[in-house]
Scaffold this motif. Structure first.
Motif, PDB file in Angstrom:
ATOM      1  N   GLN A 144       0.856  -1.190   0.000  1.00  0.00           N
ATOM      2  CA  GLN A 144       0.000   0.000   0.000  1.00  0.00           C
ATOM      3  C   GLN A 144       0.889   1.236   0.000  1.00  0.00           C
ATOM      4  O   GLN A 144       1.662   1.461   0.929  1.00  0.00           O
ATOM      5  N   GLU A 145       0.789   2.025  -1.060  1.00  0.00           N
ATOM      6  CA  GLU A 145       1.685   3.162  -1.248  1.00  0.00           C
ATOM      7  C   GLU A 145       0.962   4.514  -1.270  1.00  0.00           C
ATOM      8  O   GLU A 145       1.598   5.556  -1.360  1.00  0.00           O
ATOM      9  N   ILE A 146      -0.362   4.475  -1.211  1.00  0.00           N
ATOM     10  CA  ILE A 146      -1.155   5.703  -1.349  1.00  0.00           C
ATOM     11  C   ILE A 146      -2.253   5.727  -0.300  1.00  0.00           C
ATOM     12  O   ILE A 146      -2.914   4.703  -0.075  1.00  0.00           O
ATOM     13  N   ILE A 147      -2.437   6.874   0.345  1.00  0.00           N
ATOM     14  CA  ILE A 147      -3.544   7.036   1.292  1.00  0.00           C
ATOM     15  C   ILE A 147      -4.563   7.973   0.661  1.00  0.00           C
ATOM     16  O   ILE A 147      -4.287   9.143   0.402  1.00  0.00           O
ATOM     17  N   LEU A 148      -5.760   7.432   0.409  1.00  0.00           N
ATOM     18  CA  LEU A 148      -6.837   8.185  -0.238  1.00  0.00           C
ATOM     19  C   LEU A 148      -7.997   8.363   0.736  1.00  0.00           C
ATOM     20  O   LEU A 148      -8.626   7.381   1.142  1.00  0.00           O
ATOM     21  N   PRO A 149      -8.295   9.593   1.135  1.00  0.00           N
ATOM     22  CA  PRO A 149      -9.439   9.792   2.033  1.00  0.00           C
ATOM     23  C   PRO A 149     -10.751   9.524   1.311  1.00  0.00           C
ATOM     24  O   PRO A 149     -10.931   9.930   0.166  1.00  0.00           O
ATOM     25  N   MET A 150     -11.651   8.838   2.003  1.00  0.00           N
ATOM     26  CA  MET A 150     -12.963   8.526   1.454  1.00  0.00           C
ATOM     27  C   MET A 150     -14.023   8.962   2.459  1.00  0.00           C
ATOM     28  O   MET A 150     -13.981   8.564   3.622  1.00  0.00           O
ATOM     29  N   VAL A 151     -14.955   9.790   2.014  1.00  0.00           N
ATOM     30  CA  VAL A 151     -16.023  10.299   2.874  1.00  0.00           C
ATOM     31  C   VAL A 151     -17.360   9.913   2.249  1.00  0.00           C
ATOM     32  O   VAL A 151     -17.712  10.424   1.177  1.00  0.00           O
ATOM     33  N   ASP A 152     -18.070   9.007   2.894  1.00  0.00           N
ATOM     34  CA  ASP A 152     -19.379   8.564   2.375  1.00  0.00           C
ATOM     35  C   ASP A 152     -19.284   8.126   0.921  1.00  0.00           C
ATOM     36  O   ASP A 152     -20.123   8.478   0.082  1.00  0.00           O
ATOM     37  N   GLY A 153     -18.243   7.378   0.601  1.00  0.00           N
ATOM     38  CA  GLY A 153     -18.071   6.851  -0.743  1.00  0.00           C
ATOM     39  C   GLY A 153     -17.476   7.827  -1.744  1.00  0.00           C
ATOM     40  O   GLY A 153     -17.292   7.479  -2.911  1.00  0.00           O
ATOM     41  N   ARG A 154     -17.168   9.025  -1.321  1.00  0.00           N
ATOM     42  CA  ARG A 154     -16.595  10.047  -2.210  1.00  0.00           C
ATOM     43  C   ARG A 154     -15.095  10.158  -1.991  1.00  0.00           C
ATOM     44  O   ARG A 154     -14.612  10.173  -0.862  1.00  0.00           O
ATOM     45  N   HIS A 184      -3.828   1.011 -10.434  1.00  0.00           N
ATOM     46  CA  HIS A 184      -3.223   0.173  -9.387  1.00  0.00           C
ATOM     47  C   HIS A 184      -4.014   0.278  -8.079  1.00  0.00           C
ATOM     48  O   HIS A 184      -3.499   0.761  -7.064  1.00  0.00           O
ATOM     49  N   PRO A 185      -5.261  -0.175  -8.080  1.00  0.00           N
ATOM     50  CA  PRO A 185      -6.078  -0.066  -6.861  1.00  0.00           C
ATOM     51  C   PRO A 185      -5.486  -0.820  -5.673  1.00  0.00           C
ATOM     52  O   PRO A 185      -5.776  -0.476  -4.518  1.00  0.00           O
ATOM     53  N   ASP A 186      -4.669  -1.837  -5.952  1.00  0.00           N
ATOM     54  CA  ASP A 186      -4.056  -2.611  -4.869  1.00  0.00           C
ATOM     55  C   ASP A 186      -3.044  -1.787  -4.076  1.00  0.00           C
ATOM     56  O   ASP A 186      -2.706  -2.125  -2.937  1.00  0.00           O
ATOM     57  N   LYS A 187      -2.567  -0.700  -4.660  1.00  0.00           N
ATOM     58  CA  LYS A 187      -1.589   0.151  -3.979  1.00  0.00           C
ATOM     59  C   LYS A 187      -2.245   1.254  -3.153  1.00  0.00           C
ATOM     60  O   LYS A 187      -1.566   2.018  -2.463  1.00  0.00           O
ATOM     61  N   VAL A 188      -3.571   1.340  -3.246  1.00  0.00           N
ATOM     62  CA  VAL A 188      -4.313   2.416  -2.572  1.00  0.00           C
ATOM     63  C   VAL A 188      -4.923   1.906  -1.266  1.00  0.00           C
ATOM     64  O   VAL A 188      -5.619   0.893  -1.245  1.00  0.00           O
ATOM     65  N   ARG A 189      -4.642   2.618  -0.194  1.00  0.00           N
ATOM     66  CA  ARG A 189      -5.292   2.335   1.081  1.00  0.00           C
ATOM     67  C   ARG A 189      -6.348   3.420   1.306  1.00  0.00           C
ATOM     68  O   ARG A 189      -6.015   4.598   1.460  1.00  0.00           O
ATOM     69  N   ALA A 190      -7.601   3.019   1.303  1.00  0.00           N
ATOM     70  CA  ALA A 190      -8.683   3.970   1.524  1.00  0.00           C
ATOM     71  C   ALA A 190      -8.766   4.314   3.003  1.00  0.00           C
ATOM     72  O   ALA A 190      -8.786   3.422   3.854  1.00  0.00           O
ATOM     73  N   MET A 191      -8.782   5.601   3.286  1.00  0.00           N
ATOM     74  CA  MET A 191      -8.945   6.066   4.665  1.00  0.00           C
ATOM     75  C   MET A 191     -10.392   6.525   4.820  1.00  0.00           C
ATOM     76  O   MET A 191     -10.766   7.628   4.414  1.00  0.00           O
ATOM     77  N   HIS A 192     -11.216   5.663   5.377  1.00  0.00           N
ATOM     78  CA  HIS A 192     -12.634   5.986   5.533  1.00  0.00           C
ATOM     79  C   HIS A 192     -12.799   6.899   6.745  1.00  0.00           C
ATOM     80  O   HIS A 192     -12.400   6.567   7.860  1.00  0.00           O
ATOM     81  N   THR A 193     -13.355   8.067   6.504  1.00  0.00           N
ATOM     82  CA  THR A 193     -13.476   9.075   7.546  1.00  0.00           C
ATOM     83  C   THR A 193     -14.780   9.835   7.396  1.00  0.00           C
ATOM     84  O   THR A 193     -15.323   9.942   6.288  1.00  0.00           O
ATOM     85  N   SER A 194     -15.267  10.356   8.498  1.00  0.00           N
ATOM     86  CA  SER A 194     -16.474  11.188   8.465  1.00  0.00           C
ATOM     87  C   SER A 194     -16.115  12.665   8.374  1.00  0.00           C
ATOM     88  O   SER A 194     -17.007  13.522   8.344  1.00  0.00           O
ATOM     89  N   ASN A 195     -14.832  12.966   8.291  1.00  0.00           N
ATOM     90  CA  ASN A 195     -14.362  14.350   8.241  1.00  0.00           C
ATOM     91  C   ASN A 195     -14.680  14.971   6.884  1.00  0.00           C
ATOM     92  O   ASN A 195     -14.024  14.681   5.885  1.00  0.00           O
ATOM     93  N   GLN A 196     -15.681  15.834   6.848  1.00  0.00           N
ATOM     94  CA  GLN A 196     -16.145  16.419   5.593  1.00  0.00           C
ATOM     95  C   GLN A 196     -15.130  17.368   4.955  1.00  0.00           C
ATOM     96  O   GLN A 196     -15.248  17.707   3.773  1.00  0.00           O
ATOM     97  N   ALA A 197     -14.131  17.795   5.723  1.00  0.00           N
ATOM     98  CA  ALA A 197     -13.130  18.722   5.182  1.00  0.00           C
ATOM     99  C   ALA A 197     -12.467  18.172   3.926  1.00  0.00           C
ATOM    100  O   ALA A 197     -12.096  18.933   3.022  1.00  0.00           O
ATOM    101  N   PHE A 198     -12.337  16.855   3.864  1.00  0.00           N
ATOM    102  CA  PHE A 198     -11.645  16.234   2.734  1.00  0.00           C
ATOM    103  C   PHE A 198     -12.411  16.347   1.418  1.00  0.00           C
ATOM    104  O   PHE A 198     -11.825  16.196   0.343  1.00  0.00           O
TER     105      PHE A 198
END
Length: 218
Positions: A144-154, A184-198
């Motif tokens: 996992q090489e990438i951190i991608l914030p995810m808010v309610d599926g966005r 390369h979705p396998d390299k992405v770690r989704a960071m599921h958060t409720s923080n709307q700032a993202f």
């Protein structure tokens, strides 16, 4: 791999920053979003203040449509910054955000461990959100090489890329971060958060009012 969550002040990670500020702001009447301000400080100032505590080894700002105005603001800010901003001008901003991303990646000069790719029109993103991404990076698994914030599926921003991921992107002519993540979705770690700032940005006059921002007069 880091075994504990880094903090803004004692992280051993060398952080580089790529801030995208080349957009036209066409839906705002061609107004530079980075120069919208709150309580007398531009979004550019607020973001630069937020990243100072992370001691970035390099901070690149890609300008474009409103280059002279934004670069003038950076010139005023830099003398007071411990970690100043380096300007890279996109001569063809009409080619869209991917061209600015690629130019920014190619302009990186300092060895770093992680790269924060950020937008200049996210008024609620600050040190708290950056730390949240770094904390998630510390939890990543092998590959996992990438951190991608995810808010309610966005999908959100900023996004954190490892040095290895940046090298992989640069090794492929014309490749940019979004396409690389899709490939390369396998390299992405989704960071599921409720923080709307993202997922909050500024595109309309209503957004300006919602975030209590004001326009500069030029």
């Amino acid at each position: 791999m880091t075994s504990s969550s880094p903090s803004a002040h004692d992280s051993q990670l060398r952080i580089a920053v790529l801030l995208l500020a080349a957009g036209e702001g066409s839906r705002l009447g061609s107004h530079p979003k980075a120069l919208l301000h709150r309580d007398g400080k531009t979004l550019l100032e607020l973001f630069s203040s937020a990243i100072q505590g992370f001691s970035p080894v390099e901070c690149i700002v890609v300008t474009g449509f409103h280059a002279q105005l934004i670069e003038s603001e950076i010139a005023k800010m830099n003398p007071s910054l411990t970690h100043p901003m380096k300007i890279i001008r996109n001569g063809s901003p009409e080619e869209g955000q991917p061209s600015s991303v690629r130019l920014g990646l190619e302009s990186l000069r300092t060895n770093f461990d992680v790269l924060l790719v950020a937008l200049s029109d996210q008024p609620e993103v600050g040190a708290k959100e950056i730390q949240e991404l770094l904390d998630e990076y510390a939890k990543r698994k092998d590959g996992q090489e990438i951190i991608l914030p995810m808010v309610d599926g966005r999908r959100g921003n900023p996004v954190l890329f490892s040095y290895k991921a940046v090298l992989d992107v640069l090794a492929q002519p014309g490749m940019v971060c979004r396409d690389y993540m899709d490939t390369h979705p396998d390299k992405v770690r989704a960071m599921h958060t409720s923080n709307q700032a993202f997922v909050m940005d500024v595109d309309t006059t209503e957004d300006i009012q919602r975030h209590k921002l004001k326009r500069f007069s030029f």
